[in-house]
Design an enzyme around this catalytic site. Structure first.
Site, mmCIF file in Angstrom:
data_model
loop_
_atom_site.group_PDB
_atom_site.id
_atom_site.type_symbol
_atom_site.label_atom_id
_atom_site.label_comp_id
_atom_site.label_asym_id
_atom_site.label_seq_id
_atom_site.Cartn_x
_atom_site.Cartn_y
_atom_site.Cartn_z
ATOM 1 N N ARG A 1 4.005 -0.565 -4.595
ATOM 2 C CA ARG A 1 3.661 -1.045 -3.414
ATOM 3 C C ARG A 1 2.055 -1.790 -3.367
ATOM 4 N NH1 ARG A 1 6.738 1.365 0.509
ATOM 5 N NH2 ARG A 1 5.161 0.612 2.210
ATOM 6 N N TRP B 1 -2.903 -2.620 -1.859
ATOM 7 C CA TRP B 1 -2.619 -4.035 -2.233
ATOM 8 C C TRP B 1 -3.609 -4.871 -0.910
ATOM 9 C CZ3 TRP B 1 -0.862 -8.105 0.816
ATOM 10 C CH2 TRP B 1 -0.283 -9.460 0.047
ATOM 11 N N CYS C 1 0.821 -1.120 0.084
ATOM 12 C CA CYS C 1 0.058 -0.093 -0.030
ATOM 13 C C CYS C 1 0.856 1.160 0.086
ATOM 14 C CB CYS C 1 -0.818 0.231 1.302
ATOM 15 S SG CYS C 1 -2.033 -1.277 1.224
ATOM 16 N N LYS D 1 5.992 -4.782 -3.946
ATOM 17 C CA LYS D 1 7.156 -4.487 -3.788
ATOM 18 C C LYS D 1 7.697 -4.497 -2.234
ATOM 19 C CE LYS D 1 11.415 -3.127 -5.893
ATOM 20 N NZ LYS D 1 11.739 -4.216 -6.399
ATOM 21 N N ASN E 1 -1.720 1.915 5.877
ATOM 22 C CA ASN E 1 -0.537 0.898 5.386
ATOM 23 C C ASN E 1 -0.232 -0.068 6.401
ATOM 24 O OD1 ASN E 1 1.228 -0.313 4.044
ATOM 25 N ND2 ASN E 1 2.722 1.073 4.209
ATOM 26 N N GLY E 2 -0.646 -1.133 6.240
ATOM 27 C CA GLY E 2 -0.291 -2.021 7.343
ATOM 28 C C GLY E 2 -1.403 -3.160 7.788
ATOM 29 N N LYS F 1 11.923 -15.275 -11.044
ATOM 30 C CA LYS F 1 11.494 -14.387 -12.171
ATOM 31 C C LYS F 1 10.438 -14.668 -13.077
ATOM 32 C CE LYS F 1 12.937 -11.512 -10.287
ATOM 33 N NZ LYS F 1 13.504 -11.405 -9.082
ATOM 34 N N GLU G 1 16.410 -18.518 -8.653
ATOM 35 C CA GLU G 1 16.117 -16.918 -8.847
ATOM 36 C C GLU G 1 15.304 -16.926 -10.269
ATOM 37 O OE1 GLU G 1 15.582 -14.467 -7.258
ATOM 38 O OE2 GLU G 1 15.772 -12.659 -8.634
ATOM 39 N N HIS H 1 16.065 -37.428 -8.325
ATOM 40 C CA HIS H 1 15.260 -37.860 -7.255
ATOM 41 C C HIS H 1 13.758 -37.573 -7.184
ATOM 42 C CE1 HIS H 1 19.098 -39.252 -5.419
ATOM 43 N NE2 HIS H 1 19.487 -37.943 -5.592
ATOM 44 N N GLU I 1 6.847 -14.802 -11.634
ATOM 45 C CA GLU I 1 6.495 -13.601 -11.187
ATOM 46 C C GLU I 1 5.938 -12.698 -12.477
ATOM 47 O OE1 GLU I 1 8.738 -11.416 -7.491
ATOM 48 O OE2 GLU I 1 10.237 -12.128 -9.244
HETATM 49 C C1 F6R Z 1 11.323 -11.128 -6.259
HETATM 50 C C2 F6R Z 1 10.970 -10.070 -4.996
HETATM 51 C C3 F6R Z 1 10.654 -10.575 -3.660
HETATM 52 C C4 F6R Z 1 11.460 -9.843 -2.663
HETATM 53 C C5 F6R Z 1 10.888 -10.143 -1.273
HETATM 54 C C6 F6R Z 1 11.843 -9.601 -0.327
HETATM 55 O O1 F6R Z 1 11.286 -10.399 -7.593
HETATM 56 O O2 F6R Z 1 11.306 -8.786 -5.269
HETATM 57 O O3 F6R Z 1 10.579 -12.035 -3.653
HETATM 58 O O4 F6R Z 1 12.705 -10.050 -2.805
HETATM 59 O O5 F6R Z 1 9.531 -9.680 -1.059
HETATM 60 O O6 F6R Z 1 11.989 -8.233 -0.322
HETATM 61 P P1 F6R Z 1 13.044 -7.222 0.350
HETATM 62 O O7 F6R Z 1 14.253 -7.750 -0.456
HETATM 63 O O8 F6R Z 1 12.495 -5.930 0.145
HETATM 64 O O9 F6R Z 1 13.000 -7.661 1.772
#
Ligand code: F6R
Length: 611
Positions: free
Chosen positions: A27, A73, A2, A606, A99-100, A488, A484, A507, A491
């Site tokens: 956000r 969000w 948010c 994010k 927010n929260g 990616k 990773e 396995h 997502e």
């Molecule tokens: C993936 C991504 C998330 C963040 C995770 C932790 O692309 O961005 O998996 O890595 O939400 O966020 P931070 O690094 O801000 O603690």
């Protein structure tokens, strides 16, 4: 999660808020809204992106010198017009954005329902606003006093900002566990969840601390604690440029951020990697070097991509520092009642520095006496404030929701930390140390070279954009890179993807392999190369398609793979920094091929400030 923007001063509030909400959309972006004061309290809110709200309000008379805005969000209640913020109090004179999460909202809601309150939304926010209003009306006190009383009963995390139609020049805000920045202009103030909506108006900012209340008027900013004592605001200068939060000609922030990596890695090394003396200088590490020298255990904590950075770092720390390392999902660590000893070192890895799971995990570890170091991108963030020390990644603002340049900067910082600690512990020879420094110094240039021609990855993306599933395999430090790469892809392109250690394939996951299944190998040259080649053979034998990230000049893999993506040669411990870049681009180009919004993937946000 948010985004909040608010304004009070001599300008029109609405355009400031609208622009700010667009900057904060990373956000959360399932609904948005604004509350303004023009001839009484006016609230507009809509499900969907900020652009939906903007379109609806185009041409309306929205003049007001004060206002609050929100991009959501969803936590409590589906994304909808009625659950969007701002929420309005029963009497209709107060509007609030939040927010929260208010954890005890069910109990508060029941209490209020017992008093005859009804609710227009499913949100915890509306409950909190009614609760504040009820305290004010019941006690006959000021809104500020009512807020203070209410917050003493609230369990959870919040930033809230309240607009009061009976106090038309004052915004009231409070923070606990979620970020709030206040920008100080001439006769005006800007409030926001981060500095990006503020930077074009002023460089002077105050970061509000937990348990503080802000009373904000055009010419006045008062901070108080919940005991009603004044707190002196600590005014800081922003270290952020406007260009850093704009696309600068790129189609998407994600692409811009992938291409920024040569620079962001260089920025991260600057002033820390000293090739003249052959040393690493990291102040946060230096301050605690005696403890780091003696530690018997390092615990790396993070979530998502940051956890992957921790997994790569595990190989580096163990290999050159010869210290046992544990890498934990912060969310699991915190609830496991973990054994933490006072000599332990906990490294918290987080781009945003606001991730609730990581924040609480380090609180627990700190209580048990561990030294907490932060590897963070956002200066002044909550985790930065809770850590004993650390090192910023200096990657610059990352706006694309999927983390890219933050990941490679995290790796760079963690490797530098490991090198300095290894030197102090005497676990690395002088030659190896120097060679790794030289290799690290060369990484930005190699990343630049890699990005000079991305035609191969675009070709691969076009060929497999319609895949239903993909496997990502690697060994050693290449394994977290595979994880990773899979994250990616999930997502950004919504393709089901799994990352595995290549040896694990037999396995279980090999059962998934059938004709045409794309299997991505992280196959840069290292001690496991031949074993990985055997794994490729196993995939080919089952008619899977092989896409391999290889070191330039590899002569073995191209004969086996359907496609190769080359990266420049480097030390295997540093290879993840380069090997991940083609995988970031693969996810990006597939997302674009599929016509998806790569900067704002569905359901994601994010800064994950809820548990
Ligand atoms: C993936 C991504 C998330 C963040 C995770 C932790 O692309 O961005 O998996 O890595 O939400 O966020 P931070 O690094 O801000 O603690």
């Amino acid at each position: 999660m948010c985004g909040i923007v608010a304004y009070v001063g001599g300008r029109e509030a609405y355009p400031v808020i609208l622009k700010g909400l667009k900057r904060l959309e990373y956000r959360g972006y399932d609904s948005s809204g604004v509350a303004l004061l023009s001839d009484g309290l006016v609230v507009h809110k809509r499900k969907g992106r900020v652009s939906v709200l903007e379109e609806e309000l185009t041409g309306r008379d929205l003049r007001s010198p004060i206002g609050i805005g929100h991009t959501r969000w969803a936590t409590h209640g589906e994304p909808s017009d009625r659950n969007a913020h701002p929420h309005v109090s029963r009497v209709g004179r107060l509007a609030m954005v939040h927010n929260g999460i208010i954890e005890n909202y069910v109990q508060l809601r029941q209490e209020l329902a017992g008093k005859g309150y009804s609710f227009r939304s499913d949100t915890d926010t509306e409950v909190l606003l009614h609760f504040i209003e009820d305290i004010r009306d019941h006690n006959g006190c000021t809104l500020e006093e009512a807020l203070r009383i209410a917050l003493r009963r609230v369990v959870g995390a919040y930033v809230i900002v309240i607009l009061d139609a009976d106090n038309p020049d004052t915004l009231l805000a409070a923070r606990k566990g979620s970020p709030l920045v206040i920008g100080i202009g001439r006769g005006e103030h800007f409030l926001a969840s981060d500095a990006s909506p503020i930077v074009e108006y002023t460089q002077q900012v105050v970061y509000v601390n937990d348990h503080e209340l802000a009373i904000v008027r055009p010419d006045e900013l008062i901070l108080k604690n919940l005991g009603n004592e004044r707190v002196t605001p600590w005014v800081q200068s922003l270290d952020m440029e406007l260009a850093a939060i704009e696309k600068e000609g790129y189609e998407h922030f994600m692409l811009k951020e992938v291409f920024e990596q040569p620079r962001s890695i260089r920025d991260c090394l600057r002033g820390r990697l000293d090739m003249t003396e052959g040393r690493i200088h990291l102040r946060g590490v230096e301050e605690h070097i005696d403890r780091l020298k003696e530690t018997q255990r390092i615990i790396l904590l993070g979530c998502g991509t940051s956890w992957h950075a921790g997994l790569v770092a595990e190989y580096v720390f163990e290999q050159i520092c010869r210290v046992p390392v544990e890498v934990e999902y912060a969310s699991e660590f915190r609830y496991r009642d973990p054994v933490v000893r006072s000599g332990d070192v906990v490294i918290a890895i987080s781009q945003s520095g606001e991730t609730a799971d990581t924040l609480v995990a380090i609180e627990r570890a700190k209580e048990q006496g561990a030294l907490i170091l932060g590897v963070l991108n956002v200066v002044g963030s909550s985790i930065a404030r809770l850590s004993h020390a650390g090192a910023y990644t200096h990657a610059g603002p990352e706006i694309g929701v999927a983390s890219t340049k933050a990941f490679t900067a995290q790796l760079t910082v963690l490797i530098m930390m490991a090198l300095r600690i290894a030197e102090a512990r005497g676990t690395i020879g002088r030659d190896r140390h120097l060679r790794l420094l030289q290799e690290l110094d060369a990484i930005p240039e190699k990343a630049q070279a890699l990005l000079a021609d991305t035609s191969a990855v675009r070709r691969v993306a076009a060929r497999w954009a319609r895949a239903r599933d993909m496997l990502f395999l690697g060994r050693g430090p290449g394994f977290p890179v595979a994880l990773e790469g899979a994250l990616k892809l999930k997502e950004i392109s919504y393709i089901h993807a799994e990352g595995y250690p290549a040896a694990e394939m037999k396995h279980g996951p090999i059962a998934l392999v059938e004709e045409g299944l794309p299997v991505v190998f992280v196959a840069t040259r290292d001690a496991f190369h031949e074993k990985l080649i055997s794994n490729m053979q196993e995939i080919r034998a089952r008619r899977g398609s092989v896409i391999a990230v290889v070191t330039e000049g590899d002569t073995l893999v191209p004969g086996l793979a359907d496609e190769v993506l080359e990266v420049p040669a480097c030390d295997p411990l540093l290879a993840p920094i380069l090997a991940v870049i083609p995988l970031q681009l693969l996810a990006y180009h597939i997302g674009v091929e599929k016509g998806l919004d790569v900067d704002k993937p569905r359901n994601l946000a994010k800064s994950v400030t809820v548990e």
